[in-house]
Design an enzyme around this catalytic site. Sequence first.
Site, PDB file in Angstrom:
ATOM      1  CD  GLU A  85      26.267 -36.834  52.163  1.00  0.00           C
ATOM      2  OE1 GLU A  85      26.280 -37.896  52.822  1.00  0.00           O
ATOM      3  OE2 GLU A  85      25.623 -35.834  52.511  1.00  0.00           O
ATOM      4  CG  HIS A 141      28.004 -28.291  59.501  1.00  0.00           C
ATOM      5  ND1 HIS A 141      28.128 -29.194  60.523  1.00  0.00           N
ATOM      6  CD2 HIS A 141      26.968 -28.727  58.745  1.00  0.00           C
ATOM      7  CE1 HIS A 141      27.194 -30.129  60.391  1.00  0.00           C
ATOM      8  NE2 HIS A 141      26.481 -29.877  59.317  1.00  0.00           N
TER       9      HIS A 141
END
Lengths: 319, 325
Positions: free
Chosen positions: B60, B129
């Site tokens: 990322e 998450h």
Amino acid sequence: MASEVSDELGALHRQMVLIRRFEEAAAKAYSQGKIGGFLHLYIGQEASAVGALAALRETDYVVGTYRDHGIGLAKGMTPRACMAELFGKVTGCSKGLGGSMHYFDADKRMLGGYGIVGGHVPLAAGVAFKAKYKNTGEVTVCFLGDGAVSIGDFHEALSLAALWKLPLVTIVENNEYSMGTPLSRTMSVPDSSQKALAYGMARDRFHAHDVLEVKARVGEAVKRARESSLPTLIEIQTYRYRGHSMSDPGKYRSAEEIEARKKDDCVLRAEAALRAQGRDDAYFAALEAEIEAIVEDAVRFADESAEPGEELIEAYTYA
Amino acid sequence: MRKLRYREALREAIAEEMERDPNVFLMGEEVGYYQGAYKVTEGLLERFGAERVVDAPIAESGFAGLGIGAAMVGLRPIIEFMTWNFSAVAFDQILNNAAKVRQMSGGQFTCPIVFRGPNGVARQTGAQHSQSFDAIYAYIPGVKVVAPATPADAKGLLKSAIRDENPVIFLEDERLYGVTGEVPDGEHLVPIGVSNLVRQGATATVVTWGKMLPAVLAAAETLGREGVECAVIDLRSLRPLDLAPVYASVAETGRALVVQEGWPYGGVGAEVVDRLQRECFAQLRAPVLRVTGRDASMPYNKHLEDLSIPSAETVVRGVRAVLAY
């Protein structure tokens, strides 16, 4: 008549002298309180940026670290804009909003000095990505220090550049110290170019003693990038004579070590080669006088320039 | 008007902008051959090719930074984070490069880039998450932050984000991807920085955004049956923040509640409350209250997860608390 070789060497030597005298003037201004914050000098490493960028076209890009004065000047930024930026003046390359660590020049395709170690390497990959996406043939050169080899962004950027075959030349300027910590205590191998092996990337490694050799060796990587759209990782072995920044007491290395390294000085080496080719004392005296005048002019310009106004605090937050 | 799912509206926005501008490209994990982890990008690889719909490895920070560099030299990247949770490892790129390059270069470089993906709690995906990044990114000068709640706003705001000259943090929502709603035909742009009065009401003002909007509207329906009429304002953009309709509503109601999914400490809701007390002090007849996510990492257990974010029931209680003053 000077040969073509010595004309080229003369031009590169002149750039190196300019950088060195610029940095010496910056150090003096810092000690006078005219420059604030951090100041990371390039003295000792001049052949690296000068040689590497001599291998580029004007339309090629460069991305650098916070030790960016030499890179900016070698890419064609003016000493006035560079010195004024150090003084925090509105006439600086970044209007006094950037400072020593953030030299930018859109026209010269100097895409910045960056202050987070390794964080700029993915950016450089992105600039190279654009060249490939638009098929422009432009090459991007990214400079970083040996201290940046341990951080993740360096590896992610190399991984992507190799995966996507980007025209990127990544140059680790190994000046042996990550701030005050020697390479032997920050890396498990002495040769950072070995990091290229895992990415299947071409690599090279050499000293920055001879500016023409730097140009030739970086030139091979630039050719590989331009003609084959392939990245290269290069380690240029160099040495900085001054501290990491101006606040560095330098207790991690000896005066003897620094003096020994100065015997390999890239500027003196270029001077010796030029003398061997017939340049005389008068040539070097004239050159020094010319450079001194340029640097004095830059300092005077920076000194006399206006401070940026308060209206600039938020002016560039959003486009 | 057609009805589209939220994910289809996003896809249409991306496709239209890629069609319009060859400098727009999409990059992220599983955006191409996999057809998108949440199917937002389904079919785009076939339509635009692998040069413009780029599958990235799990890196990322690397591909976020690559997008920033590309944006500085003329491309207009759309960087997809599979979820905003994974943006944490790219935070330095957004904070130190995307948000700052314009300032650091004295205005020489801009960074027209969109970072997008689902934000906040999904369904029992656990602590790492299930985080809401609204407040974290809205804190940063130099980025814009939007959080559309409806398919029409998802499309219109994404098109505006892609055309914006600044980095835009585009917060989608896994729980909203399947929601359908009317989307205007043809070119549909929603400007960034304009909030939306979605329900009229003279009793209390409720301010929210993103996936909390359905819960707030359900609560408003419940209260409406009791004669408590809530005005509901969907902020849509969190930076810049448009509170003019909120001030206008509070001038009428004198009472306001802010509903946010994220943690209570600091945050966008706190910013709204601060501005309200300064701008509407004379009109307020009660303290401005907030209904927020609980001040804890998200538990996995479904019952505890449900209790950890606002619901229609807790919003009803919040409005009643504001009215009780």
